[in-house]
Motif scaffolding. Structure first.
Motif, mmCIF file in Angstrom:
data_model
loop_
_atom_site.group_PDB
_atom_site.id
_atom_site.type_symbol
_atom_site.label_atom_id
_atom_site.label_comp_id
_atom_site.label_asym_id
_atom_site.label_seq_id
_atom_site.Cartn_x
_atom_site.Cartn_y
_atom_site.Cartn_z
ATOM 1 N N LEU A 100 0.840 5.875 -0.437
ATOM 2 C CA LEU A 100 0.086 7.120 -0.477
ATOM 3 C C LEU A 100 -0.368 7.383 -1.911
ATOM 4 O O LEU A 100 0.073 6.703 -2.845
ATOM 5 C CB LEU A 100 0.965 8.271 0.027
ATOM 6 N N PRO A 101 -1.250 8.374 -2.131
ATOM 7 C CA PRO A 101 -1.688 8.662 -3.502
ATOM 8 C C PRO A 101 -0.557 8.955 -4.472
ATOM 9 O O PRO A 101 -0.744 8.822 -5.693
ATOM 10 C CB PRO A 101 -2.597 9.882 -3.319
ATOM 11 N N ASP A 102 0.630 9.317 -3.961
ATOM 12 C CA ASP A 102 1.747 9.552 -4.874
ATOM 13 C C ASP A 102 2.320 8.267 -5.454
ATOM 14 O O ASP A 102 3.180 8.297 -6.344
ATOM 15 C CB ASP A 102 2.860 10.342 -4.177
ATOM 16 N N GLN A 103 1.843 7.103 -4.944
ATOM 17 C CA GLN A 103 2.284 5.784 -5.401
ATOM 18 C C GLN A 103 3.775 5.556 -5.203
ATOM 19 O O GLN A 103 4.363 4.682 -5.848
ATOM 20 C CB GLN A 103 1.918 5.581 -6.882
ATOM 21 N N ARG A 146 0.841 -1.201 0.000
ATOM 22 C CA ARG A 146 0.000 0.000 0.000
ATOM 23 C C ARG A 146 0.877 1.252 0.000
ATOM 24 O O ARG A 146 1.927 1.282 0.636
ATOM 25 C CB ARG A 146 -0.905 0.006 1.228
ATOM 26 N N GLU A 156 -5.414 19.011 -0.230
ATOM 27 C CA GLU A 156 -4.764 17.992 -1.037
ATOM 28 C C GLU A 156 -5.826 17.009 -1.523
ATOM 29 O O GLU A 156 -6.981 17.075 -1.129
ATOM 30 C CB GLU A 156 -3.644 17.281 -0.262
ATOM 31 N N ARG A 157 -5.425 16.112 -2.418
ATOM 32 C CA ARG A 157 -6.395 15.331 -3.183
ATOM 33 C C ARG A 157 -7.337 14.509 -2.312
ATOM 34 O O ARG A 157 -8.562 14.555 -2.494
ATOM 35 C CB ARG A 157 -5.631 14.409 -4.133
ATOM 36 N N SER A 158 -6.783 13.770 -1.343
ATOM 37 C CA SER A 158 -7.640 12.901 -0.534
ATOM 38 C C SER A 158 -8.619 13.715 0.309
ATOM 39 O O SER A 158 -9.772 13.316 0.500
ATOM 40 C CB SER A 158 -6.777 12.003 0.362
ATOM 41 N N LEU A 194 -11.423 14.851 -1.925
ATOM 42 C CA LEU A 194 -12.294 13.728 -2.233
ATOM 43 C C LEU A 194 -13.255 13.442 -1.080
ATOM 44 O O LEU A 194 -14.425 13.104 -1.295
ATOM 45 C CB LEU A 194 -11.460 12.484 -2.546
#
Length: 459
Positions: free
Chosen positions: A219-222, A217, A332-334, A337
């Motif tokens: 973070l959204p930054d992969q 797993r 930020e993105r999350s 969302l």
């Protein structure tokens, strides 16, 4: 003179029936070990022994199920016979059956009426929602099974009270939870440090049912990895450790406290694993639980620390606090969302307020189901009544624990419940993951059971 009663032991010498069941389970487990890979054989042995305990000694089975839920809840029964349930489901079902048989055979004073009513409602509404969604074609078999499973796990508080937890077992609850959570934290830290080798190791557990596809797993930054341990999801690992921290830290604030090396090591492992999850909701839940734990004995100090943490979280330029600020500001993105999820959840609940949309996909393509709040998620899936029943159950248990907050057994349970409630504000896992539903239900049941053991409850 009448001899004094023998003190209850955590593992008493079993009677003939329990011993026979354990021996039969051991023989079957040995046969299984010769025909299956080691991880699968271990899962099968745990299922057999746990079921034997649950049927013959419900509270011991309950302890086994709790240990399994805290460490490896995704192990499955290695033999497929039409279905292939998780080991935890088998053990919990055996505990339910054993507790019901014991209550019928030797009835005791009934559990509180508010507990019976709220637990019944909290189980009936999700069950009805799952059945309605399946009957109308809005949910497939797998979604309906999840709804039924969550409904059955919602009965846990009542089953725990019927299992009659002994006094001495509750006095050792803190040590039990600390040991299990420390084992999970050790696995999480070790697997995280191992990197790619840790992921390979988790893939080796696929034969026992571990969802290896979700082993890594980020973070959204992969790019930034997150610790999951054996709990698949970093947020689930985080909320589990946050709920266990008050049990490990209980009593450390006393002036004459002398913690052992093992206890300090357990705390260090749990805090390290919690940090590696990078789960903001879990960090907040841990802070709330520890502050409530401190507030029971030293409320002024707890208030001062809460104020200080608030100031630091708003001003200090360090990554954990910065991530929390970004989440609340939706910068930020999350975070953005999550704001969208909240708006959509209110729209879904407004259209399906009675029984929700069930546990599958939304019935209409213009709807999105999924929100990072436990009670909005529950209202989406099973209706507003299910969410209100769950909140009322939490409130009743919290009030019960608050009245007896100075009981050394009750104090960490109160703090843990506060942490889980705080986690539910920012994540839905405490009502959507079956093993977390079980752990939360077990905590609620233990609070009520402990309250019935105290002189205040009897007066």
């Amino acid at each position: 003179m009448t001899p004094p009663p023998r003190p209850w032991r955590f593992i008493p010498l079993p009677p003939a029936a329990a011993l026979a069941a354990a021996l039969a389970a051991a023989v079957l487990a040995g046969a299984l070990a010769g025909a299956r890979p080691p991880p699968a054989a271990l899962a099968g042995a745990l299922a057999l022994l746990g079921a034997a305990l649950g049927l013959t000694r419900p509270f011991h089975g309950l302890a086994a199920a709790a240990a399994l839920a805290l460490t490896a809840p995704f192990l499955i029964v290695p033999q497929r016979v039409g279905v292939q349930p998780p080991v935890l489901d088998v053990v919990v079902a055996a505990v339910f059956a054993g507790a019901a048989a014991r209550a019928i055979r030797a009835p005791r004073p009934a559990p509180p009426s508010w507990l019976i009513g709220l637990v019944t409602l909290g189980a009936a509404l999700p069950l009805a929602a799952a059945a309605w969604a399946y009957a109308t074609g809005a949910a497939d078999v797998q979604a309906a099974q999840l709804g039924v499973k969550l409904a059955l796990y919602a009965l846990t508080p009542l089953v725990v009270v019927l299992a009659r937890p002994p006094r001495r077992a509750l006095q050792r609850l803190a040590a039990f939870v600390t040991a299990a959570a420390a084992a999970q934290a050790l696995a999480a830290v070790a697997l995280f440090a191992a990197g790619a080798r840790g992921v390979q190791l988790l893939h080796g557990l696929a034969a026992a049912g571990y969802p290896a596809a979700d082993a890594a797993r980020f973070l959204p930054d992969q790019v930034t990895p997150r610790a999951t341990g054996l709990l698949v999801d970093p947020n689930v690992l985080g909320v589990t450790l946050a709920a266990a921290l008050p049990f490990a830290a209980h009593g450390l604030h006393r002036r004459r406290a002398r913690p052992t090396v093992l206890r300090l090591a357990a705390l260090a492992l749990m805090l390290a694993a919690l940090a590696l999850t990078i789960s903001r909701a879990s960090w907040i839940a841990a802070a709330v639980g520890l502050l409530v734990l401190l507030a029971v004995r030293r409320p002024r100090l707890a208030c001062g620390l809460a104020a200080g943490l608030g100031v630091l979280a708003l001003t200090l330029p360090v990554e954990p606090f910065a991530r929390i600020r970004e989440g609340f500001a939706a910068s930020e993105r999350s975070g953005a969302l999550r704001l969208g999820e909240l708006r959509e959840a209110l729209r879904v609940i407004g259209r399906f307020p009675l029984l929700g949309i069930g546990y599958g996909d939304p019935p209409h393509p213009d709807l999105f189901a999924g929100v990072s709040n436990a009670w909005l998620w529950l209202a989406e899936r099973a209706g507003v009544g299910a969410a209100l029943a769950h909140l009322a159950l939490l409130a009743g248990a919290f009030r019960t624990a608050l009245v007896q907050r100075r009981d050394p057994v009750m104090t960490p349970m109160l703090a843990s419940l506060a942490g889980l409630a705080a986690a539910g504000l920012f994540d839905h896992h405490v009502v959507s993951f079956p093993h977390l539903v079980f752990l939360l239900g077990a905590l609620l049941g233990l609070i009520v059971a402990r309250a019935r053991q105290t002189p205040e409850a009897a007066s």
